[in-house]
Design a protein around this motif. Sequence first.
Motif, mmCIF file in Angstrom:
data_model
loop_
_atom_site.group_PDB
_atom_site.id
_atom_site.type_symbol
_atom_site.label_atom_id
_atom_site.label_comp_id
_atom_site.label_asym_id
_atom_site.label_seq_id
_atom_site.Cartn_x
_atom_site.Cartn_y
_atom_site.Cartn_z
ATOM 1 N N LYS A 269 65.886 45.428 27.596
ATOM 2 C CA LYS A 269 65.129 45.441 28.851
ATOM 3 C C LYS A 269 64.727 44.022 29.258
ATOM 4 C CE LYS A 269 64.558 50.048 28.447
ATOM 5 N NZ LYS A 269 65.269 50.198 27.162
ATOM 6 N N LEU A 271 61.968 41.796 30.018
ATOM 7 C CA LEU A 271 60.550 41.896 29.636
ATOM 8 C C LEU A 271 59.634 41.670 30.840
ATOM 9 C CD1 LEU A 271 60.539 39.917 26.256
ATOM 10 C CD2 LEU A 271 60.728 42.385 26.606
ATOM 11 N N ASN A 272 58.549 42.403 30.870
ATOM 12 C CA ASN A 272 57.554 42.136 31.909
ATOM 13 C C ASN A 272 56.659 40.960 31.486
ATOM 14 O OD1 ASN A 272 55.430 43.101 30.287
ATOM 15 N ND2 ASN A 272 55.770 45.208 30.977
ATOM 16 N N GLN A 275 54.743 41.279 28.150
ATOM 17 C CA GLN A 275 55.701 41.286 27.028
ATOM 18 C C GLN A 275 56.259 39.888 26.799
ATOM 19 O OE1 GLN A 275 58.323 44.354 28.658
ATOM 20 N NE2 GLN A 275 57.990 45.622 26.844
ATOM 21 N N LYS A 304 55.772 47.685 23.098
ATOM 22 C CA LYS A 304 55.639 46.888 21.869
ATOM 23 C C LYS A 304 56.974 46.846 21.131
ATOM 24 C CE LYS A 304 52.273 49.524 20.267
ATOM 25 N NZ LYS A 304 52.003 50.370 21.432
HETATM 26 P P1 ADP Z 1 55.592 51.238 22.586
HETATM 27 O O1 ADP Z 1 56.319 50.801 21.350
HETATM 28 O O2 ADP Z 1 54.503 50.281 22.982
HETATM 29 O O3 ADP Z 1 55.120 52.645 22.548
HETATM 30 P P2 ADP Z 1 58.219 51.189 23.804
HETATM 31 O O4 ADP Z 1 58.785 49.873 23.432
HETATM 32 O O5 ADP Z 1 58.706 52.393 23.079
HETATM 33 O O6 ADP Z 1 56.622 51.153 23.792
HETATM 34 O O7 ADP Z 1 58.450 51.364 25.380
HETATM 35 C C1 ADP Z 1 58.109 52.556 26.065
HETATM 36 C C2 ADP Z 1 59.225 52.905 27.031
HETATM 37 O O8 ADP Z 1 59.343 51.880 28.019
HETATM 38 C C3 ADP Z 1 60.570 53.000 26.364
HETATM 39 O O9 ADP Z 1 61.279 54.060 26.956
HETATM 40 C C4 ADP Z 1 61.224 51.673 26.655
HETATM 41 O O10 ADP Z 1 62.621 51.790 26.716
HETATM 42 C C5 ADP Z 1 60.640 51.315 27.996
HETATM 43 N N1 ADP Z 1 60.501 49.867 28.193
HETATM 44 C C6 ADP Z 1 60.043 48.966 27.290
HETATM 45 N N2 ADP Z 1 60.004 47.737 27.819
HETATM 46 C C7 ADP Z 1 60.464 47.848 29.098
HETATM 47 C C8 ADP Z 1 60.664 46.926 30.168
HETATM 48 N N3 ADP Z 1 60.373 45.636 30.025
HETATM 49 N N4 ADP Z 1 61.158 47.421 31.318
HETATM 50 C C9 ADP Z 1 61.430 48.724 31.473
HETATM 51 N N5 ADP Z 1 61.266 49.629 30.515
HETATM 52 C C10 ADP Z 1 60.783 49.221 29.336
#
Ligand code: ADP
Length: 807
Positions: A269, A271-272, A275, A304
């Motif tokens: 992805k 990153l925002n 992130q 995360k």
């Molecule tokens: P956490 O570990 O904090 O619970 P995840 O990494 O599993 O979060 O992310 C949650 C969801 O968001 C997942 O489906 C992931 O693919 C998606 N995601 C993570 N980062 C991004 C991003 N920068 N842009 C779009 N989707 C994202």
Amino acid sequence: MTSRYAQVVVDVPTQQTNQPYTYLIPDELAQRVQAGVRVLVAFGHRSVLGYVVALTDQLPEDIQEDQVKDVLTVLDERPVLSTELLELAKHLAEKNFSYWVTFLALMLPTSLKASYRKKLIAQPSLSDADRLAYLDGQQERLVKMKDFSAKGWRAIRQLEKAGLLKVLTVIENQGKVKTTTAFQTNPDREALEEISSSLSKGAKQQRAIVDFAIAHPGQTFSKEDWLEQLDVSFATLGVAAKKGILKKVAVEVKRRPDRLADGQKDDIKQLNDEQEVAYQAITSANDDHQQEVFLLEGITGSGKTEVYLQAAQKAIDRGEQVLFLVPEIALTPQMQKRVEDRFGDQTALLHSGLSVGERYDEWRRIHEGKVQVVVGARSAVFAPLDRLGLIIVDEEHESSYSQSENPHYSARDVALWRGRFHHAPVVLGSATPSLESRARAQKGLYHFLRLTKRANPHATLPAVSIVDMRQEQLDRGDTNFSSGLLEQLKAVLARGEQAVLMLNRRGFSSFVMCRDCGFVPRDPNCNLAMTLHMDSRTLKCHYCGYQEPIPHICPVCGSNRIRYYGTGTEKVETELAALLPDYPVIRLDQDTTRRKGAMAKALADFGQKKAQILLGTQMVAKGLDFPDVTLVGVLNADTGLGLPDFRASEKTFQLLTQVAGRAGRAEHQGEVVIQTYNPDHYALKYAQKHDYEGFYRQEMAIRHAAEFPPYFYTVQIQCSASEENQVALQTAKIAAWLKKRLPEDVLLLGPSPRSIAKLKGRFFFQMILKMKKPNEVDALLRDLVDQSQKADKDFALEVRRDPVSFM
Ligand code: ADP
Ligand code: ZN
């Protein structure tokens, strides 16, 4: 240059033998004795397994040359423990009042712990007498270490040296190396061409094989490869082997846990902003080889894991290795799949779901340096990685990182130690960090990083409502479902979406609560929920030993509906079948996931929407990421609050936040319903508002007032024996002994019977020490452990530092 002596820690776990002993390295073993190999040595009248922890040319001052015994034989071709792990084992033994050898053994896979054998093979000029003495008159013989005395092993070594005997090490245990049938082509091209010209016209398959062999002389391919590549049958390969085109051989295959594929790739992805900040901070520490510790506090679904995976990729690109720890329960197939998608065969997986053989093979892949990323639960923290560049501890607050049985250790602390050793950053990640870690971040000891938004731009945090079950039970009788939850559930099902239902049955189900007002009896000294003891018909506090009879009438509201609390997932499943007969339910708990692969299958089924309802214990709370889940129902938020533990509120808050985080992770808005008998409890209120920081501040104030961690350190001393009177008496004596010696500012609580007062025929008592400085009484506790060793054999004492649970 080789050394003269080996420092060996012997496999005799007692206080008296908790030190390296010096052994002479015989010339013929000089090349093979290195730090980190296991050896056989004489100890007393026995020969025992030992771990070489160091080499030296110096004898300790108090030892004469002629007192030194020699190393009898070496078990490993190359070291199984690095100098780092040898040192770590020593450190952990000291810190946790255990033995060096106990930790050395813990670091190796079960297969290596099992019994070793040697295969003795007679060489042509071996005398008949020796053949009789050592081989039972046979040509070959498989022997155990204990089959010969030290003298016998020395004689065998002499025969080996003289070329009369061959000695091979055989691992005779569960951890057998797996082989598969393969065929090697004849390396002699001329011979092949000759065979080719002698083949009859009709022998099309043989011709195909011989042509292939001529193109790849001397090469080995697995049976599967042959069948696939040439479209020939197994029998045909056998014929080719008879003709001399091929040779049948056995090749080793490493067993790998099944890869999980669902046809969808986990894309990298963009990153925002939040992130990106976290990613930059972590990777620049990695670039500079800084041993910095990061606390990544990010709400559920904030991305995360995406940060971990991208930071890991960066470390791998620099040629370093990554250790990625996840709690046992959260080692979900979903996480496994994401890691495999990114890192493929560079990954090794270590968790309790593996067979002994798989574990052994995964460990050897790591040991052989073929792996860049190790993903695993608690014990994976000892993975033999020697180029560690990054360590990630996901869900760092999870108590499963702490091993409660002997030897006690915390994988989180071990991760921090290894990070320092390798100058590698450590990332502790959680939506609900432990108070200990969060407080360290507050003090600036950890670099604090926060992710405050959901990563999926369409997703928002779910709306949480709290339902007062006291009223519901008055209205609707004994049920696990409030009318509100039932209605929302029906709506979600009608829309074709999915629901996760959790019944938190962690720990005890047998505490006491008033069904009318939610009152849970607490003891007056510690204000902790008391535990029901059926044998004595009393409620007891497990910290201070206070007890009182089980009340029959609630002291708060006067109701006589005082019940032991306890319902189970199975009971709920039955109720669901009656309420919603048209909707199948997938149940996830220890009973339904015992079989290997059962959990992965259940979750895959839920992912493919074979059922709209997933019901389970706290197994459903962690790590699951299903876009169509729009409702999460917590059937009872109180079971956790009733536990006799000062962390009860913290654990409840964490669990509720985790499970609520399963809802509304994609486009659809999510909803969470928490059913409870304690609707005003602050842990629930903060979970409702998704307010970790608010919870943190209030809980810290309570801990401060009650003098509990993280303001104080705790040590648990647990005593057990098979006689109840004996353990009670001994424990009281120890308490008196301690009280005389403890510094004034160290508090001793107890002794009192442990919650699980009797287990496997033994009775348990415990004491808790509370202190301001972590190591204030180490010497005293060491002394106590020493003395208890010399006491009655039946009596056992264990000291646990910073226990995560007091049950
Ligand atoms: P956490 O570990 O904090 O619970 P995840 O990494 O599993 O979060 O992310 C949650 C969801 O968001 C997942 O489906 C992931 O693919 C998606 N995601 C993570 N980062 C991004 C991003 N920068 N842009 C779009 N989707 C994202
Ligand atoms: Zn108490």
